[in-house]
Design an enzyme around this catalytic site. Structure first.
Site, PDB file in Angstrom:
ATOM      1  N   GLU A  22     -24.928 -12.226  37.676  1.00 23.44           N
ATOM      2  CA  GLU A  22     -25.559 -11.456  36.589  1.00 23.44           C
ATOM      3  C   GLU A  22     -26.506 -12.322  35.762  1.00 23.44           C
ATOM      4  O   GLU A  22     -26.508 -13.550  35.898  1.00 23.44           O
ATOM      5  CB  GLU A  22     -24.470 -10.865  35.694  1.00 23.44           C
ATOM      6  CG  GLU A  22     -23.520 -11.919  35.146  1.00 23.44           C
ATOM      7  CD  GLU A  22     -23.174 -11.722  33.693  1.00 23.44           C
ATOM      8  OE1 GLU A  22     -24.064 -11.387  32.896  1.00 23.44           O
ATOM      9  OE2 GLU A  22     -21.996 -11.931  33.354  1.00 23.44           O
ATOM     10  N   LYS A 156     -12.822 -11.381  28.568  1.00 23.91           N
ATOM     11  CA  LYS A 156     -13.087 -12.379  27.520  1.00 23.91           C
ATOM     12  C   LYS A 156     -11.979 -12.353  26.468  1.00 23.91           C
ATOM     13  O   LYS A 156     -11.485 -11.299  26.086  1.00 23.91           O
ATOM     14  CB  LYS A 156     -14.457 -12.120  26.897  1.00 23.91           C
ATOM     15  CG  LYS A 156     -15.566 -12.602  27.844  1.00 23.91           C
ATOM     16  CD  LYS A 156     -16.912 -12.624  27.180  1.00 23.91           C
ATOM     17  CE  LYS A 156     -17.586 -11.288  27.258  1.00 23.91           C
ATOM     18  NZ  LYS A 156     -18.121 -10.967  28.580  1.00 23.91           N
TER      19      LYS A 156
HETATM   20  N1  PSU Z   1     -19.219 -13.702  30.954  1.00 23.75           N
HETATM   21  C1  PSU Z   1     -19.564 -14.795  30.224  1.00 23.75           C
HETATM   22  N2  PSU Z   1     -20.520 -14.643  29.279  1.00 23.75           N
HETATM   23  C2  PSU Z   1     -21.149 -13.446  29.043  1.00 23.75           C
HETATM   24  C3  PSU Z   1     -20.792 -12.300  29.833  1.00 23.75           C
HETATM   25  C4  PSU Z   1     -19.802 -12.497  30.769  1.00 23.75           C
HETATM   26  O1  PSU Z   1     -19.012 -15.885  30.419  1.00 23.75           O
HETATM   27  O2  PSU Z   1     -22.029 -13.360  28.165  1.00 23.75           O
HETATM   28  C5  PSU Z   1     -21.500 -10.979  29.596  1.00 23.75           C
HETATM   29  C6  PSU Z   1     -21.444 -10.077  30.840  1.00 23.75           C
HETATM   30  O3  PSU Z   1     -22.774  -9.725  31.183  1.00 23.75           O
HETATM   31  C7  PSU Z   1     -20.652  -8.873  30.408  1.00 23.75           C
HETATM   32  C8  PSU Z   1     -21.036  -8.798  28.959  1.00 23.75           C
HETATM   33  O4  PSU Z   1     -20.986  -7.719  31.122  1.00 23.75           O
HETATM   34  O5  PSU Z   1     -20.932 -10.166  28.560  1.00 23.75           O
HETATM   35  C9  PSU Z   1     -20.114  -7.873  28.174  1.00 23.75           C
HETATM   36  O6  PSU Z   1     -20.807  -7.353  27.102  1.00 23.75           O
HETATM   37  P1  PSU Z   1     -20.187  -6.113  26.273  1.00 23.75           P
HETATM   38  O7  PSU Z   1     -18.903  -6.638  25.724  1.00 23.75           O
HETATM   39  O8  PSU Z   1     -21.226  -5.839  25.209  1.00 23.75           O
HETATM   40  O9  PSU Z   1     -20.041  -4.991  27.239  1.00 23.75           O
END
Ligand code: PSU
Ligand code: MN
Length: 308
Positions: A22, A156
């Site tokens: 990604e 996360k």
């Molecule tokens: N993993 C990481 N850092 C990130 C992400 C994933 O180590 O920044 C990103 C991914 O693109 C994931 C996004 O889809 O964070 C999630 O964002 P949100 O919580 O706004 O859906």
């Protein structure tokens, strides 16, 4: 409308081993210059495992599967690169804009291109306080929708992990611990949450995923690998930092797409870069494991084809 690099197209046709990566982590997840370096290192890790990397993003209105080095650098460094999920992918394309794809939109595009394995850092999930905010990442919907293996270090740690696991169960996406019995918690190797499914080899993951899809399911398979031990921040050491960052986000009224990037950068500042090091280490580790899984998947598909 979609641009697939010639290397990726050839590998898809030959049913070779490919790993999608990604770009939100590049544009919005990591600071410069670690972002470009890490993007390159993840591609190298996939190659070292014997697979072809395909980093995904939107370049001047065109979704690209298999960004070249120049394009990766532009996504990392340009101003105004949108964080693209399922809801705004078409909007950014139609407007001729630049976009960094999240787990959700990368899975959508990987699936369109015929790529079956994807690696990220930590998936998005159910945010703490979601009962009030309703903030649940589109990543979970995408994991339920596309038959792709996603390799991550769990969800996360800023999220509500038990609720995230409940939603994944409801959606019917298998969550496999990779050489672990516990859900990893991004910066930390353990979360205290037990997993039912465990795989100890890339072959076992590949066989499980192929069986899942042959049973008529079309959901994704989530593979969760703990951050390497030498780069881990134990849960009890990172807990207060996460709580402080969540408090700051609430106080400053951060909402929507800005929440995750805000928290990650705050946590990395407050740990003098230790969290950043863990994040980079887990990204590379996941890319390496995803490469090995892609190779095992391609081998098993070939063997099955020969049997017929
Ligand atoms: N993993 C990481 N850092 C990130 C992400 C994933 O180590 O920044 C990103 C991914 O693109 C994931 C996004 O889809 O964070 C999630 O964002 P949100 O919580 O706004 O859906
Ligand atoms: Mn959200």
């Amino acid at each position: 409308m979609i641009s697939i690099s010639s290397a990726v197209e050839a590998a898809v046709c030959a049913r070779g081993a490919i790993v999608a990566l990604e770009s939100t982590v590049i544009a919005h997840g990591l600071p410069s210059p670690s972002n470009v370096e890490t993007a390159r290192d993840c591609e190298a890790a996939v190659r070292q495992s014997g697979a072809l990397p395909a980093t995904i993003g939107v370049v001047a209105g065109r979704p690209v599967i298999g960004l070249n080095d120049q394009q990766i650098q532009s996504i990392a460094e340009r101003d105004g690169v949108a964080k693209v999920n399922l809801a705004n992918l078409a909007y950014v394309i139609a407007a001729g804009g630049w976009g960094a794809t999240t787990v959700a939109s990368s899975l959508h595009l990987a699936n369109l291109a015929g790529v079956k394995v994807f690696a990220t850092g930590g998936i998005g999930g159910v945010h703490r306080g979601a009962g009030e905010s309703f903030d649940i990442s589109a990543d979970l919907m995408a994991l339920a929708r596309y038959p792709v293996i996603t390799v991550c270090a769990g969800a996360k740690a800023i999220l509500d992990l038990p609720k995230t696991m409940e939603v994944l169960e409801t959606l019917g996406a298998p969550v496999i611990g990779y050489q672990t019995d516990e859900l990893p918690a991004f910066y930390s190797r353990s979360s205290g949450l037990k997993l039912d499914l465990r795989a100890d080899s890339p072959e076992q993951v590949a066989k499980t995923a192929l069986t899942h899809w042959r049973m008529g399911f079309s959901t994704g398979v989530l593979v969760t690998a703990p951050v390497p031990a030498e780069d881990e921040i134990p849960a009890n050491e990172i807990k207060d930092v996460i709580d402080e960052a969540l408090g700051a986000a609430a106080k400053q009224g951060i909402s929507g797409k800005a929440v995750t990037p805000f928290l990650l950068s705050r946590i990395s500042e407050r740990t003098q870069g230790r969290a950043l090091r863990a994040n980079i280490a887990l990204l590379k580790n996941n890319a390496r494991i995803a490469g090995a899984i892609a190779v095992a998947l391609a081998n098993q598909e070939k063997a099955d084809q020969e049997k017929k």
